[in-house]
Design a protein around this motif. Sequence first.
Motif, PDB file in Angstrom:
ATOM      1  N   UNK A  97       8.544 101.974  37.751  1.00  0.00           N
ATOM      2  CA  UNK A  97       7.117 101.726  37.615  1.00  0.00           C
ATOM      3  C   UNK A  97       6.870 100.243  37.839  1.00  0.00           C
ATOM      4  N   UNK A  98       6.340  99.919  38.997  1.00  0.00           N
ATOM      5  CA  UNK A  98       6.120  98.528  39.374  1.00  0.00           C
ATOM      6  C   UNK A  98       4.763  98.041  38.891  1.00  0.00           C
ATOM      7  N   UNK A 133      -2.129 102.099  47.210  1.00  0.00           N
ATOM      8  CA  UNK A 133      -1.356 103.268  47.649  1.00  0.00           C
ATOM      9  C   UNK A 133      -1.875 103.801  48.974  1.00  0.00           C
ATOM     10  N   UNK A 134      -3.190 103.838  49.138  1.00  0.00           N
ATOM     11  CA  UNK A 134      -3.767 104.297  50.409  1.00  0.00           C
ATOM     12  C   UNK A 134      -3.368 103.378  51.554  1.00  0.00           C
ATOM     13  N   UNK A 192      -0.793 104.010  39.655  1.00  0.00           N
ATOM     14  CA  UNK A 192      -0.673 104.065  38.207  1.00  0.00           C
ATOM     15  C   UNK A 192      -1.878 104.646  37.500  1.00  0.00           C
ATOM     16  N   UNK A 193      -3.045 104.631  38.146  1.00  0.00           N
ATOM     17  CA  UNK A 193      -4.232 105.203  37.520  1.00  0.00           C
ATOM     18  C   UNK A 193      -4.033 106.677  37.187  1.00  0.00           C
ATOM     19  N   UNK A 234       2.415 100.990  40.277  1.00  0.00           N
ATOM     20  CA  UNK A 234       2.799 101.964  41.302  1.00  0.00           C
ATOM     21  C   UNK A 234       4.085 102.649  40.863  1.00  0.00           C
ATOM     22  N   UNK A 235       4.098 103.995  40.909  1.00  0.00           N
ATOM     23  CA  UNK A 235       5.331 104.722  40.608  1.00  0.00           C
ATOM     24  C   UNK A 235       6.111 104.957  41.888  1.00  0.00           C
ATOM     25  N   UNK A 236       7.365 104.549  41.872  1.00  0.00           N
ATOM     26  CA  UNK A 236       8.282 104.765  42.986  1.00  0.00           C
ATOM     27  C   UNK A 236       9.282 105.841  42.573  1.00  0.00           C
TER      28      UNK A 236
END
Length: 382
Positions: free
Chosen positions: A315-316, A328-329, A342-343, A353-355
């Motif tokens: 989780x960045x 992300x888009x 992350x929202x 951002x989840x990787x």
Amino acid sequence: MSAVQDPIIPVIAGLIRSHPGTISLGQGVVFYGPPAAAREAIRDFFEKPENQKYGPAQGMPQLLELTERKLAAENGIHVGTARRVVVTAGANMAFLNALFAIADPGDEIILPLPYYFNQEMAVRMLSCTPVFVPTDGNNQLRTDLIRAAVTEKTRAVVTISPNNPSGAVFSEDALREVNALCRAHGIYHITDEAYEYFTYGGARHFSPASIQGSEPHTISLFSFSKAYGFASWRLGYMVIPEHLYEAVLKAQDTNLICAPSISQHAAIGALTVGSDYCREKLKIIGRVREIVLDELQSLADICRVPEAQGAFYLLLRVDTELDSMKVAQRLIQEHKVAVIPGTAFGLDEGCYLRVAYGALEPETAAEGTRRLVSGLRAITGA
């Protein structure tokens, strides 16, 4: 339903389809499929007419027996007379069954942040109230804040360890403290253990239902999707107090009747092989994890990566004022790499951002992470 968030995975999947060649660091699946023993177990499935009929709502007797053995041997959970095992169509259905059994509209369910989005969605679908409790800087439980969040309306505290989306592995001490808190307040501890085998380094998984005296207030959720590559087979199970059994079966029979029979047969085959199958594959996932972490080190000036010793997620937190969904888009549209904003996990302040790296071979993971690194630098102007 209008108050329930849209499931993020189909949204990101649609963007990926619109941009061919995108490498997905998004959906949380593994790169491998079920063991050969699972395929062998269903080889003659269609030859037996009884296999085409409904089965017991709680699950096939042979699968229940094998599951109880596994729980005793690997989790320290002894079913006995105080608990029941119910086979479900994945851990998501197990969570929904649990809510049906324990909560009324208006009741509160405590979800540590970041939460798993499908669980937050389920809470809202049942007209219950999710209560969000922050974790610390390494996404570890803040038991003091959980204790402070308990009210007369609280029905359960949910913990996910190893965690989706953060990859954190909660300590045994913290999980014991949450379980004791639930016991003291007469509420339930719902413990999601879908990633039980996915730990790295010195991290170890702990099952709260192994605690002496936990039987009346602990609900444990497990899945075949990750460990055995069963994602599309939709199979999991729950361990529940005996007094919830009738209510859970009502929910199960109404929504599903029984978990798919062919999937249960395959799971019987998988359990004959056991967790060694997953642990062997984990060596590859561990190598991929190291590749991703090494590549991300070059972002240290603009991106924080908290310690993550479990599951197959990182989780960045990106140093930018941009919204995580917008980032992300743009990563998909401009750099052909996909992550999850992350929202979707309740992280509305800051850009998270989840990787996910469990689905990728080492070479693909390296290329995807390089795209992520260059994309974040371009998007943030760093």
